[in-house]
Write an enzyme that holds these catalytic residues in place. Structure first.
Site, PDB file in Angstrom:
ATOM      1  N   TYR A  64       0.843  -1.201   0.000  1.00 49.40           N
ATOM      2  CA  TYR A  64       0.000   0.000   0.000  1.00 49.40           C
ATOM      3  C   TYR A  64       0.870   1.241   0.000  1.00 49.40           C
ATOM      4  O   TYR A  64       1.821   1.315   0.772  1.00 49.40           O
ATOM      5  CB  TYR A  64      -0.936   0.011   1.223  1.00 49.40           C
ATOM      6  CG  TYR A  64      -2.375  -0.075   0.764  1.00 49.40           C
ATOM      7  CD1 TYR A  64      -2.965   1.009   0.132  1.00 49.40           C
ATOM      8  CD2 TYR A  64      -3.098  -1.240   0.906  1.00 49.40           C
ATOM      9  CE1 TYR A  64      -4.261   0.912  -0.350  1.00 49.40           C
ATOM     10  CE2 TYR A  64      -4.388  -1.332   0.425  1.00 49.40           C
ATOM     11  CZ  TYR A  64      -4.968  -0.251  -0.202  1.00 49.40           C
ATOM     12  OH  TYR A  64      -6.230  -0.343  -0.689  1.00 49.40           O
ATOM     13  N   GLU A  66      -0.421   4.845  -0.465  1.00 54.65           N
ATOM     14  CA  GLU A  66      -1.198   6.079  -0.660  1.00 54.65           C
ATOM     15  C   GLU A  66      -0.296   7.297  -0.515  1.00 54.65           C
ATOM     16  O   GLU A  66       0.535   7.364   0.389  1.00 54.65           O
ATOM     17  CB  GLU A  66      -2.350   6.152   0.351  1.00 54.65           C
ATOM     18  CG  GLU A  66      -3.519   5.274  -0.062  1.00 54.65           C
ATOM     19  CD  GLU A  66      -4.689   5.351   0.899  1.00 54.65           C
ATOM     20  OE1 GLU A  66      -4.655   6.146   1.859  1.00 54.65           O
ATOM     21  OE2 GLU A  66      -5.652   4.598   0.686  1.00 54.65           O
ATOM     22  N   ASP A 210      -7.020  13.683 -24.955  1.00 56.49           N
ATOM     23  CA  ASP A 210      -7.099  12.274 -24.552  1.00 56.49           C
ATOM     24  C   ASP A 210      -6.446  11.448 -25.659  1.00 56.49           C
ATOM     25  O   ASP A 210      -7.045  11.189 -26.700  1.00 56.49           O
ATOM     26  CB  ASP A 210      -8.563  11.883 -24.359  1.00 56.49           C
ATOM     27  CG  ASP A 210      -8.715  10.447 -23.861  1.00 56.49           C
ATOM     28  OD1 ASP A 210      -7.732   9.685 -23.932  1.00 56.49           O
ATOM     29  OD2 ASP A 210      -9.824  10.095 -23.406  1.00 56.49           O
ATOM     30  N   THR A 236      -4.217   6.219 -21.649  1.00 54.25           N
ATOM     31  CA  THR A 236      -4.011   4.870 -21.131  1.00 54.25           C
ATOM     32  C   THR A 236      -2.585   4.474 -21.472  1.00 54.25           C
ATOM     33  O   THR A 236      -1.917   5.102 -22.297  1.00 54.25           O
ATOM     34  CB  THR A 236      -4.963   3.854 -21.792  1.00 54.25           C
ATOM     35  OG1 THR A 236      -4.725   3.863 -23.200  1.00 54.25           O
ATOM     36  CG2 THR A 236      -6.420   4.187 -21.520  1.00 54.25           C
ATOM     37  N   LYS A 239      -2.567   0.683 -24.843  1.00 49.87           N
ATOM     38  CA  LYS A 239      -2.982   0.583 -26.246  1.00 49.87           C
ATOM     39  C   LYS A 239      -1.721   0.650 -27.126  1.00 49.87           C
ATOM     40  O   LYS A 239      -0.875  -0.215 -26.992  1.00 49.87           O
ATOM     41  CB  LYS A 239      -4.053   1.632 -26.536  1.00 49.87           C
ATOM     42  CG  LYS A 239      -5.306   1.396 -25.648  1.00 49.87           C
ATOM     43  CD  LYS A 239      -6.418   2.398 -25.857  1.00 49.87           C
ATOM     44  CE  LYS A 239      -7.545   2.154 -24.859  1.00 49.87           C
ATOM     45  NZ  LYS A 239      -8.629   3.155 -24.971  1.00 49.87           N
ATOM     46  N   ARG A 245      -2.208  -2.501 -18.373  1.00 51.61           N
ATOM     47  CA  ARG A 245      -3.475  -1.764 -18.280  1.00 51.61           C
ATOM     48  C   ARG A 245      -3.331  -0.732 -17.176  1.00 51.61           C
ATOM     49  O   ARG A 245      -3.189  -1.067 -16.004  1.00 51.61           O
ATOM     50  CB  ARG A 245      -4.630  -2.713 -17.961  1.00 51.61           C
ATOM     51  CG  ARG A 245      -4.808  -3.844 -18.951  1.00 51.61           C
ATOM     52  CD  ARG A 245      -6.188  -4.426 -18.902  1.00 51.61           C
ATOM     53  NE  ARG A 245      -7.092  -3.569 -19.626  1.00 51.61           N
ATOM     54  CZ  ARG A 245      -7.222  -3.561 -20.955  1.00 51.61           C
ATOM     55  NH1 ARG A 245      -6.516  -4.372 -21.703  1.00 51.61           N
ATOM     56  NH2 ARG A 245      -8.071  -2.743 -21.530  1.00 51.61           N
TER      57      ARG A 245
HETATM   58  C1  LIG Z   1      -9.574   3.491 -24.079  1.00 52.10           C
HETATM   59  C2  LIG Z   1      -9.955   4.918 -23.897  1.00 52.10           C
HETATM   60  C3  LIG Z   1     -10.267   5.450 -22.644  1.00 52.10           C
HETATM   61  C4  LIG Z   1     -10.566   4.609 -21.418  1.00 52.10           C
HETATM   62  O1  LIG Z   1      -9.680   3.744 -21.012  1.00 52.10           O
HETATM   63  P1  LIG Z   1     -10.083   2.555 -20.012  1.00 52.10           P
HETATM   64  O2  LIG Z   1      -8.729   2.149 -19.555  1.00 52.10           O
HETATM   65  O3  LIG Z   1     -10.785   1.554 -20.832  1.00 52.10           O
HETATM   66  O4  LIG Z   1     -10.904   3.126 -18.918  1.00 52.10           O
HETATM   67  C5  LIG Z   1     -10.481   6.802 -22.533  1.00 52.10           C
HETATM   68  N1  LIG Z   1     -10.421   7.602 -23.594  1.00 52.10           N
HETATM   69  C6  LIG Z   1     -10.151   7.135 -24.829  1.00 52.10           C
HETATM   70  C7  LIG Z   1     -10.093   8.073 -25.974  1.00 52.10           C
HETATM   71  C8  LIG Z   1      -9.929   5.770 -25.022  1.00 52.10           C
HETATM   72  O5  LIG Z   1      -9.690   5.315 -26.251  1.00 52.10           O
END
Ligand SMILES: *Cc1c(COP(=O)(O)O)cnc(C)c1O
Length: 430
Positions: A64, A66, A210, A236, A239, A245
């Site tokens: 942990y 925090e 994003d 994220t 990807k 993840r």
């Molecule tokens: C995949 C994605 C997210 C969310 O990611 P998670 O890890 O699935 O919560 C947010 N914004 C965009 C543009 C994404 O492609």
């Protein structure tokens, strides 16, 4: 090729897991085989390296922590602090930002932290509509971000499939949102961060870029960076960036405190230290010259695949791609997206059905199929293979239309044969 039963392989590959829980171990082995044998075209997925997998499965998971390095609410952080500092330093260096927070549990909570940092419940926020290719967390109605905030949504043009910046500016000046999100989940074209930044400035909004889908392309120099333009960058790590993840928030120094406070204690408790470690490893990998080649190869493959699909009469949203992703509108083929996606799955080609802009069909039964090249590029497939991939998709969609299961099985065999020649990173080889 006959394979030993999954239980036997599991006992060999994951001995402790197989001894404790043979049922679960066999499922993991079955998944390893599925990921090895199939052509995975989901643009938000990838294959992480064995090093990233190892870091994700370490005893760092037992801690942990925090707080932030040097400011924890728990003792015993002698090793955890340097792990998180390493991840932060690598994120800042790779993307060239003042500040990085590597604690968000995933992309959706990372975006929620941006709301918490810069808006109050009920405030107006702006993002691309989900059916146009935006993300749920950009203020879409069913999401907490659309329930707790007043989401106003922009679109792409029906004729071009591209963002109409005059319309975005008009909406922003009329609605005066606190936050503007750019980026999305089904956008095949380069995002013009500078144009969004200008609109955010004019309308007094904080711009959140994003880059969840394209972070790896940006890190590898295959897509322009939002860093000179955006106030906050959300991504994220799993990807195109090819990490575990997880997620990160990157920001200018002026926003560092607000972002950190929003993530912890605003939204989360203890960070997932094993994920932080794996993010550090992935960022190290992404800083290597080979990752630049990877990012450019992802784009080259997607363009080659788009061209090969166009040559076979497919209708692509925006007419093609600039990045890792292709959005097919199957309306002219007279096969619904879901029917095509399920048939392709039976043919060993994993895709997802997706809405296309102005889709006349329902989101759960839309007109499109979304595909991408991050995973196949991680296995070493190149532009010379994209004609074969397009051919399988073409034959698969036809077979979906005519209900020809034999044709799907035949494709499945051909796919497995090619994939066997391109072992996937992170997967057992025998
Ligand atoms: C995949 C994605 C997210 C969310 O990611 P998670 O890890 O699935 O919560 C947010 N914004 C965009 C543009 C994404 O492609």
């Amino acid at each position: 090729m006959t394979q030993p039963p999954a239980q036997e392989t599991a006992a060999h590959q994951h001995p402790a897991l197989a001894a404790t829980d043979p049922e679960l171990a066999a499922l993991v082995t079955a998944e390893e085989r599925l990921q090895a044998d199939t052509l995975r075209l989901i643009p938000s997925e990838n294959y992480v390296s064995t090093a990233v997998l190892e870091a994700s499965g370490t005893v760092l998971q037992n801690k942990y922590s925090e707080g932030y390095p040097g400011r924890r609410y728990y003792e015993g952080q002698q090793n955890i602090d340097p792990v998180e500092r390493l991840a932060v330093a690598r994120a800042k260096a790779l993307f060239g930002t003042d500040h990085a927070n590597v604690q968000p549990y995933s992309g959706s909570p990372a975006n929620l932290a941006a709301y918490l940092a810069f808006a109050e419940p009920g405030d107006t926020v702006m993002g691309m509509a989900l059916p146009m290719g935006g993300h749920l967390t950009h203020g879409w109605g069913v999401s907490a971000t659309g329930k707790w905030f007043r989401g106003v949504q922009y679109a792409v043009r029906q004729d071009t499939g591209l963002v109409d910046f005059d319309a975005v500016r008009e909406l922003a000046l009329k609605e005066r949102p606190k936050l503007i999100f750019c980026g999305g989940t089904a956008l095949p074209r380069t995002i013009d961060f500078a144009a969004f930044a200008e609109i955010a400035r004019e309308s007094g909004a904080v711009l959140v870029a994003d880059i969840a889908h394209i972070a790896g392309l940006i890190a590898g120099g295959a897509h322009p960076s939002p860093v000179p333009h955006a106030d906050v960058i959300s991504t994220t790590t799993h990807k195109t960036l090819r990490g575990p993840r997880g997620a990160m928030l990157l920001a200018r120094e002026e926003h560092a405190k607000a972002i950190d406070k929003a993530v912890f204690p605003g939204l989360q408790g203890g960070p997932h230290n094993q994920t932080t470690a794996a993010i550090a490893v992935a960022l190290h990998e992404a800083a290597q010259p080979s990752f630049r080649s990877y990012a450019h190869a992802v784009v080259a493959n997607a363009k080659a695949l788009a061209d090969a699909l166009l040559a076979r009469g497919f209708d692509l949203v925006s007419g093609g791609t600039d990045n890792h992703l292709v959005l097919m509108d199957l309306t002219p083929k007279d096969v619904p997206g879901k029917v095509a996606a399920k048939a392709l799955d039976r043919a060993g080609i994993v895709v997802n059905y997706n809405t296309v802009p102005y889709d006349p069909r329902k989101p759960f039964d839309p007109s499109g199929v979304r595909i991408g090249t991050p995973s196949l590029t991680s296995r070493g497939l190149g532009t010379e293979h994209m004609a074969a991939v397009a051919d399988w998709i073409d034959r698969g969609v036809r077979a979906a239309g005519s209900g020809d299961e034999d044709a799907l099985l035949k494709i499945r065999g051909e796919v497995a044969e090619l994939m066997a020649a391109f072992p996937a990173p992170g997967l057992p080889t025998a």
